[in-house]
Each structure stands twice: as C-alpha cells, then as structure tokens.
Design a protein around this motif. Structure first.
Motif, PDB file in Angstrom:
ATOM      1  N   ASP A 154      15.138  -6.273  34.520  1.00  0.00           N
ATOM      2  CA  ASP A 154      13.709  -5.749  34.397  1.00  0.00           C
ATOM      3  C   ASP A 154      13.332  -4.658  35.132  1.00  0.00           C
ATOM      4  OD1 ASP A 154      13.009  -8.427  33.255  1.00  0.00           O
ATOM      5  OD2 ASP A 154      13.201  -9.279  35.098  1.00  0.00           O
ATOM      6  N   TYR A 159      12.934  -0.471  35.449  1.00  0.00           N
ATOM      7  CA  TYR A 159      12.686   0.731  34.800  1.00  0.00           C
ATOM      8  C   TYR A 159      13.541   1.672  35.119  1.00  0.00           C
ATOM      9  CZ  TYR A 159       7.928  -1.509  33.827  1.00  0.00           C
ATOM     10  OH  TYR A 159       7.197  -2.225  33.374  1.00  0.00           O
ATOM     11  N   GLU A 206      13.317   4.607  36.607  1.00  0.00           N
ATOM     12  CA  GLU A 206      13.227   5.302  37.817  1.00  0.00           C
ATOM     13  C   GLU A 206      13.453   4.402  39.025  1.00  0.00           C
ATOM     14  OE1 GLU A 206      11.000   5.093  35.381  1.00  0.00           O
ATOM     15  OE2 GLU A 206      10.435   7.208  35.098  1.00  0.00           O
ATOM     16  N   GLN A 207      13.207   2.991  38.830  1.00  0.00           N
ATOM     17  CA  GLN A 207      13.751   1.878  39.800  1.00  0.00           C
ATOM     18  C   GLN A 207      15.317   1.814  39.627  1.00  0.00           C
ATOM     19  OE1 GLN A 207      11.537  -1.214  37.865  1.00  0.00           O
ATOM     20  NE2 GLN A 207       9.668  -0.988  39.234  1.00  0.00           N
TER      21      GLN A 207
END
Length: 511
Positions: free
Chosen positions: A57, A59, A61-62
């Motif tokens: 789950d 993204y 950037e994460q």
C-alpha cells in the motif's frame, strides 16, 4: 497511538495494520530519538520493526522515505558502535554498511518519481561517501557526478567529491595521473567553499586545501594538462566511438572517472611493477592483459550492438518462425548478449588472478569472484579469510564489496547490497543455459509466457543492465591494479622485478 512518542513506539510488536505514512514517521521518531539520546535500543527497535514491512500500500514517495529512514537508522547504529568498528583496517564487511547501501540503493531505484531534488542529491551523496569508505572510490565519483547533474552547486557533495578524488590519488602509481588528481581535488575543494557547507566541513576543507597548496608551492596546481587536445583517432567512425566511450566513462583509465575530455581516451591501466619474489609475476601480467583485451573488445561489441541496430547480411537466409511475440533476433542483439557474457566471465578471471597472487589457497576448479574471499570450510561460508582481512588494502576491500553486488545461489547467506543482484544472476543463467528473450519496448505487451522456461526482458532494460555490468567490471580492474600496487609497495626492493612497461606491444600487431 502517538507515533511521535518514542516510548509508545517501543511497545509496538509489528507495523502490521499501520498506515504507510505513519510507519515512515514512526521510524524517523525512533531513529532520531535513539541518536539524540545515544541509546541504541530505540534504533534497534526501529530496525527490527522495519524488517518485515509489507510495501503493497506504499506510494512511491513513502517507499523512498521508508528506505531513506532505514539507511539513516543503520547509519546511526554504526555511529553508536564506532568505537568497536575501525572502517580502515577492521572487519571487511560491517553489517551496518551493507544495510545502509542496500536501503539507499532501494530509495534510488524509485528516484525517477521523486519531486524533491534535494533529497535525491542527499541519497546520491551518501552513497558516494559509503562507496568511498568501502574502497569503491571509482564508483563513488559517479554517484557524486549524478548529484551534480541535479544540483550543480551542492556544496556538501562537492566537498565529499574532492575528498574522494584526494583519497583515490593515494593509490595511483602513475605520477602524471596523480598530479592531475591533486589538481582536480584542489579545484573541487575550491568549488565546495563557494557553496553551502556545514561549519565543521568548511573548516576542514580550508585546512585540506591549504595542505595541498603547501605540497605544490610553485604553481604546479595550475599546470595545463591539455585535457581536450589529445588525438581521438584516424577517422570519423573512430572519433565517434571514442567520444562515446569517454562520455560513458568506460576507458580503462582512472582519469575517465574525472574527465570526459580526450586526455582520458586511452586504456592505459596496467598491473604495476611486480617483484620477482612474487609468485609467477609474468603469469599475472599475461592474465591482466587478457582481461583488458576481453573488456575492450566486449565494449566495442556492445557499442556495435547499440549503435548499429539494423539487419546484418550474416542473418540473410536464416529462416525463423514468426511467433508474433516481439522477440528480437539478429546480429545486433546477439552482440549485446556476447558483451554481457564476456563481462561476467572477466570477474571470475579476476578472481583467478587474485587467488594466485595473494596465495589464498582456493583450488583452481573452485575459484569464483563470489567465493575466494571466504573461508571454504566454515558452516555458512560467510567468514572472511584472515589473509584478506590482514591486507589492510582499501582497493582490495573495494573488490570484496564489488563482489557483494553479485548473487551466488551457492552462497545463500551472503548479503547482497544490490537490489537487482538476483535478477542479474537469473539473466546470466538463462542466457547461458536456457532461453533469454529480448523484446522491443513497443512489443512488451505481447509477452504472456509465464511458464518459467524463458526469461523475458525489454531491450532497453537489457542494454542498461549490460552497461551497468561493464561499469562494475571496469571498476574491478582498476581496484585490482591499484590493490596489487599497494601490496607490491610493502615488499622489500632487494631483487629483480617485472617492470611496469615491459616491451609495450605495438597496436599494429593486434589482429
């Protein structure tokens, strides 16, 4: 749950069910708290929680922030244990460095989707610093140069770049090359002072720059090396090829790590002077000659496969079934495959020479680039040979860490620091023994075979992986040459030698 309270986070058993953004913040909280309080328990808790995270789950950037934070965590743990770990002469493979490099490379692997140039420069700079620390200084310079392409005036990167050039120069045995490196380091330190630096970095740069000036009091640092004035060949085809090699940093010449000008446009790397007391020095010179020749030939074969990607007369009349799967056949794609094979084989030849030169004791039939560093009879074969550790040889350390970019199924307990190491090993296995299908990018959607009998890869991906492999092999040959020079410098000068330029072979005799 208060994700900014480190004491609350210390009670967590798992990140399962926690939002990715909260995971990133939690890790940062634990790592920064542990560093600030000088308490490794917080750092180790964060590293343990981050070990088994499900990225489904996340993204991009994460994902980038997660790996950047994990790299920081391992860095802080390493700082905490610094008293026990001597980077210059201690254990060849501190676990903390392995993990830092792996996570920074994972962060970099998704960097094309970032919107933060500053953070990308930080990742590249940190990788450059780490690669310099482990003796892979040739490759460290390339990380810095990639950072300059994003932010040219990134002061901290320029300072690290200058430090690496200066350290690299210590191992060069060619006086002219060493002088050039000193000049480039001096100029880079000057550029660093023009940018933003931490106060302690600025003080250090001023001091080092002054020391370099004291070594060259008569304006020798201003010497004009005529960087772009050297001959590039006898015709337009040769000139274009040599410019391509320069621009891709593929000449076997340390100066090509610093410059893309014609001063670097020849493959001048050799083994240094070898003393006759050493075991079979003439054999070592011959073996190095062979590796160089294979690399230089593979480099041109790759270039032809890349630049001359068109039907070849040798393929006329070669009847093949059209399976409408977009598979590329033909001379050009086979040249790319040949280059991949040749470069992989050079690594084992390099190991063969090093095993003989250092008298590591591995049986000839068992020598491989992955194995020679480790004691052969230990249970998990991860213990570095005493003789390897005892060299205190930074270029050889670079070779050892270069081996960690490559996966060996027979050494499952060795930690790889390259995220794509297993994929590279799989490509080689399918290329040598099974079926490697190279597909043009526009035909990729036609690939539906998942039987496992073939390996499918986009042509551009294979091109990039082969180029990366060439850069790794080039660096390995440089580390080998400079490492041997360092070992030779430790030996007494009381006997005959095999000189560095023993009857250089004329180019007209090569056919």
């Amino acid at each position: 749950m208060n994700i900014r309270d480190p004491k609350v986070l210390m009670k967590l058993q798992t990140f399962k069910g926690i939002d990715p953004e909260d995971i990133v913040i939690s890790l940062q909280t634990l790592f920064e708290s542990g560093r600030g309080m000088k308490d490794s328990d917080y750092i180790e808790k964060g590293l343990a929680l981050g070990k088994d995270v499900n990225f489904e789950d996340f993204y991009v950037e994460q994902l980038q922030a997660f790996h950047f934070n994990m790299a920081n965590g391992w860095s802080y743990l390493h700082e905490h244990r610094q008293v026990q770990t001597n980077l210059e002469i201690g254990d060849f493979q501190p676990k903390e460095l392995e993990q830092q490099i792996f996570h920074l490379r994972m962060a970099l692997s998704v960097s094309q989707y970032w919107h933060d140039p500053q953070r990308k420069c930080e990742v590249l700079t940190n990788l450059g610093i780490l690669f310099n620390t482990i003796g892979r200084f040739s490759e460290a310079l390339q990380y810095y140069r990639r950072a300059f392409e994003i932010i040219p005036e990134f002061g901290q990167t320029m300072a690290s770049y200058a430090h690496t050039i200066l350290g690299y120069s210590r191992f060069l045995y060619d006086g002219a090359q060493q002088g050039y490196f000193f000049k480039m380091a001096y100029e880079a330190f000057g550029k660093a002072l023009e940018g933003e630096l931490y106060a302690e970095t600025r003080t250090s740069v001023i001091e080092i720059r002054g020391n370099i000036e004291s070594l060259f009091p008569n304006d020798e640092l201003g010497h004009d090396y005529g960087e772009g004035s050297f001959d590039l060949g006898n015709g337009p085809e040769e000139v274009v090829y040599r410019k391509w090699v320069l621009n891709n940093g593929l000449f076997l010449n340390p100066i090509n790590d610093l410059s893309k000008e014609s001063i670097a446009a020849h493959d001048c790397l050799l083994l240094p002077t070898l003393k006759a007391e050493d075991n079979r020095p003439e054999f070592h010179q011959m073996q190095f000659n062979q590796m160089k020749q294979e690399f230089v030939s593979a480099r041109y074969i790759y270039y032809e496969g890349l630049v001359h990607a068109k039907p070849h007369f040798s393929d006329k009349g070669n009847l093949q079934m059209d399976l409408s799967k977009g598979i590329n056949y033909g001379m050009a794609v086979e040249k790319l495959k040949i280059c991949f094979r040749m470069n992989y084989s050079i690594l084992d030849k390099l190991a063969y020479l090093l095993n003989d030169y250092m008298e590591l004791g591995w049986p000839t039939k068992s020598v491989s680039f992955s194995r020679i560093w480790y004691k052969p009879k230990t249970r998990d074969r991860t213990e570095v040979m005493d003789k390897v550790n005892a060299t205190e040889n930074l270029p050889f350390r670079g070779l050892f860490w270069l081996n960690k970019d490559f996966y060996d199924k027979d050494l499952p307990n060795i930690i790889s620091i390259a995220p794509e190491s297993k994929a590279m090993a799989e490509i080689r296995n399918y290329l040598e023994h099974k079926s490697l299908n190279i597909i043009s990018n526009e035909e990729w959607d036609k690939v539906k075979d998942d039987s496992g009998n073939s390996y499918w890869i986009k042509r551009q991906d294979f091109v990039e992986k082969t180029l990366n492999l060439m850069h790794a092999v080039r660096a390995g040959l440089i580390y080998l040459s400079l490492g041997v020079n360092l070992e030779e410098s430790k030996k007494p000068n009381n006997g005959p030698t095999i000189p560095i330029y023993p009857n250089i072979k004329d180019d007209s005799q090569k056919f």
